[in-house]
Design a protein around this motif. Structure first.
Motif, PDB file in Angstrom:
ATOM      1  N   GLY A 386       0.794  -1.222   0.000  1.00 59.84           N
ATOM      2  CA  GLY A 386       0.000   0.000   0.000  1.00 59.84           C
ATOM      3  C   GLY A 386       0.824   1.268   0.000  1.00 59.84           C
ATOM      4  N   ARG A 524      -1.813  -3.771   4.452  1.00 56.55           N
ATOM      5  CA  ARG A 524      -2.416  -2.861   3.487  1.00 56.55           C
ATOM      6  C   ARG A 524      -3.930  -2.800   3.641  1.00 56.55           C
ATOM      7  NH1 ARG A 524      -3.223  -5.803  -1.454  1.00 56.55           N
ATOM      8  NH2 ARG A 524      -5.250  -6.086  -0.463  1.00 56.55           N
ATOM      9  N   LYS A 654      -5.596   2.921  -3.368  1.00 58.06           N
ATOM     10  CA  LYS A 654      -5.005   1.718  -2.791  1.00 58.06           C
ATOM     11  C   LYS A 654      -5.821   0.529  -3.254  1.00 58.06           C
ATOM     12  CE  LYS A 654      -3.828   4.431   1.271  1.00 58.06           C
ATOM     13  NZ  LYS A 654      -4.703   5.572   1.086  1.00 58.06           N
TER      14      LYS A 654
END
Length: 657
Positions: A386, A524, A654
């Motif tokens: 991420g 992430r 993301k």
């Protein structure tokens, strides 16, 4: 006073340069802070104004006025067109915007060169301004003093519109609360278009007025974009006065700094940019990535999967094990085999290429493998950790220059070069990692961009190791193994590159699909939950940053071996952008997609463009624009896996499971 007198002219030049950057950066800040568009084509809008103003300039006041009106209008129309192009990407995040706007910048830059020519255009200013005036005992260009006054007026007018008018109130409301703006009867879509048109108009006006300072020519748009990003980062998005101060400071570094501290000037801007970003990130909590229900936690999914397999494991007293053909049939129909098919097909194609292509195409394929490893390292950071990055060319460069210097010192064995280059890149990433892993989102992009540009400055300065702008060439060829001969033929170089790439990618896939990789994915996808459950998230991200750096170092070593030369352009910002865009094209969580994306970029840039010389940027830009619209999930989205959802990008840019 003597020091001030000696540097008075550069100091005043710095003010003029800074005010020019302020006008441009104000438009960039407006586009990003208000419209939410990460516009990597903003430098092209400046170039539109600069080229238009230069073409219409004839040395009269009328020519200047006509150029200002035409350049501003043309850039405003381009900004409005950019609004229409980015609206469909509103929910896809900043990476898709970066892909689109970078493609538009490439296409627009190529069209400008085709229309106006590849040489820098001369700009003719009115006769009254084409002279010098006395300034505290020094002669100084009258136009630059006039430009300072015009830039101040333009900045004051823009500030008044933004802070004192109903239009400005609507613009501010669109950034703070678009729902409330819509409730008051205003159309947020119209405001969005107006904001980007105004940002384009500012850039176009700055281009017309600033053409005598930063003239229209190849490289103008990239230079202006880089400096504007530095100004926006240093000044922030909240205060025009802070942006103004940052712009003047950048202008002084670019002019006065070169005359006072010539050895340090190349590092000051991006060092300051990195320091400000790291300082800010230290006093803010890392953004928690968006979660999408309980199933968004990969750690929980991993535990459930292991538990299910434990419950369904064969018992000792169970029926006899099936015969070998039955076991083989069960394996052939398993999900693991279906996932392995693309890898096996890719392997077959890779090792069949030497017998199918000519020598030039084979050398391009080797370069694509090197760029592919760089793209895979970006995938590890962007898709799995991420941390979207524009700075992986820094460890890539460390690995490349390490290999070149090792070969020059007589260390020509390929495995030794690979290991030592990866180690050097890993150490570099360990040093820079703490400055990166604390930040999130676009802040990571800017920090890594600063790291990459600082590395480029070092490359140009430390000529004893890097050769400076001339690069390195003439070092001994790499030997595949101990006792072998140096590799010089394209096919043997390609086979070596393919073997190294396959081993590196296989190790990467093993790690990413191991429990350690699942923990990284969990960081992430559910960072807040991971922190709350006691996981050392920072340590996971640092290890990922180091491992990705080592992988990029392997790619850099491979590039030197295949090309047998090395120049700063091979490890510059353009390559960093290409690597990130290859990841977006391939699918941000697809390692194989990153390799294919890199191959597609090299194929378009070098092979397809060979049949249309001089139009490589145009073809690449068209590729990026087509990819962002036709492949919303990247090349990985074309592969349908039964029983498994395809990852999609969250609004923050993301990747969400």
């Amino acid at each position: 006073m003597d020091l001030l007198d000696a540097h008075l002219v550069p100091a005043v030049d710095g003010v003029a340069y800074g005010l020019l950057l302020f006008v441009v950066a104000a438009g960039l800040s407006l586009a990003f802070g208000t419209a939410g568009v990460l516009n990597l084509s903003h430098g092209m809008l400046y170039a539109i104004g600069a080229y238009t103003g230069a073409e219409l300039s004839d040395g009269t006041w009328g020519g200047l006025a006509l150029g200002l009106a035409a350049g501003t209008a043309a850039a405003a129309l381009a900004g409005a067109g950019l609004s229409a192009a980015t609206v469909p990407l509103a929910r896809r995040g900043h990476l898709a915007q970066a892909l689109l706007t970078f493609g538009i910048a490439l296409v627009g830059g190529d069209l400008l060169i085709q229309f106006f020519g590849a040489d820098e255009l001369p700009v003719r200013v009115p006769g009254a301004l084409d002279s010098s005036v006395h300034l505290l005992g020094h002669r100084y260009p009258a136009y630059r003093l006039c430009f300072i006054a015009m830039a101040v007026v333009l900045a004051a007018f823009g500030t008044w519109v933004l802070t004192r008018t109903r239009v400005g109130a609507a613009v501010r409301a669109s950034a703070d609360d678009p729902q409330m703006l819509a409730a008051t009867g205003h159309n947020p879509r119209a405001v969005h278009t107006g904001v980007l048109a105004a940002a384009g108009a500012l850039a176009g006006a700055a281009g017309v007025l600033g053409a005598p300072i930063i003239g229209p020519g190849p490289g103008t748009s990239e230079n202006v974009l880089m400096l504007s990003l530095v100004v926006v980062v240093l000044g922030g998005l909240r205060s025009l006065w802070a942006t103004f101060a940052a712009a003047v400071a950048v202008g002084e570094v670019q002019t006065l700094g070169v005359s006072v501290l010539p050895d340090l000037a190349p590092y000051l801007l991006f060092a300051a940019m990195a320091a400000v970003l790291v300082f800010r990130s230290r006093f803010t909590e890392p953004e928690a990535h968006e979660e999408r229900g309980p199933s968004a936690d990969p750690v929980s999914r991993l535990r459930k999967l292991l538990a299910a397999r434990w419950e369904n494991r064969p018992r000792a007293a169970a029926a006899p094990a099936p015969a070998a053909p039955a076991r083989l049939g069960a394996w052939l129909h398993s999900a693991g085999w279906r996932q392995a098919v693309p890898l096996l097909v890719l392997l077959a194609v890779l090792f069949a290429l030497p017998g199918m292509l000519d020598s030039y195409s084979i050398s391009l394929a080797g370069s694509a493998l090197a760029l592919g490893l760089l793209a895979v390292s970006v995938t590890v950071l962007t898709g799995y950790a991420g941390l979207p990055t524009l700075g992986q060319t820094a460890p890539f460069a460390v690995g490349a220059y390490a290999t070149a210097n090792l070969a020059d010192a007589g260390w020509t064995v390929g495995p030794v070069q690979i290991v030592l280059s990866a180690l050097a890149a890993a150490v570099f990433s360990a040093v820079t990692g703490p400055a990166v892993i604390r930040a999130r989102g676009t802040t990571v992009l800017m920090i890594t961009l600063a790291v990459g540009e600082l590395t480029s400055a070092v490359i140009n300065q430390v000529k004893s190791l890097t050769g400076g702008a001339d690069g390195l060439v003439g070092f001994p060829a790499t030997r595949a193994l101990w006792g072998g001969e140096g590799m010089t033929e394209e096919r043997e170089l390609y086979v070596y590159a393919a073997v190294v790439a396959v081993v590196a990618v296989a190790l990467t896939l093993l790690v990413l699909r191991s429990p350690a990789g699942k923990l990284l994915t969990g960081t992430r996808g559910a960072e807040a939950r991971m922190r709350a459950s006691g996981h050392p998230v920072g340590r996971y991200l640092l290890v990922a940053h180091i491992c990705a750096g080592a992988l990029a170092g392997v790619g850099g070593s491979l590039m030197v071996t295949v090309q047998q030369y090395l120049s700063p352009a091979d490890v510059g910002f353009e390559i960093a952008a290409f690597a990130l865009l290859a990841v977006v094209i391939g699918g941000t969580t697809s390692v194989i997609g990153a390799l294919l994306g890199a191959g597609l970029i090299v194929f378009t840039r070098d092979w397809v463009a060979g049949s249309w010389p001089g139009h490589g940027p145009l073809l690449l830009g068209a590729l990026f624009i087509a990819a962002v619209y036709l492949l919303p999930r990247g090349l990985a989205g074309l592969r349908i896996v039964v029983g498994r959802p395809v990852p999609t990008a969250s609004p923050a840019g993301k990747v969400s499971p």
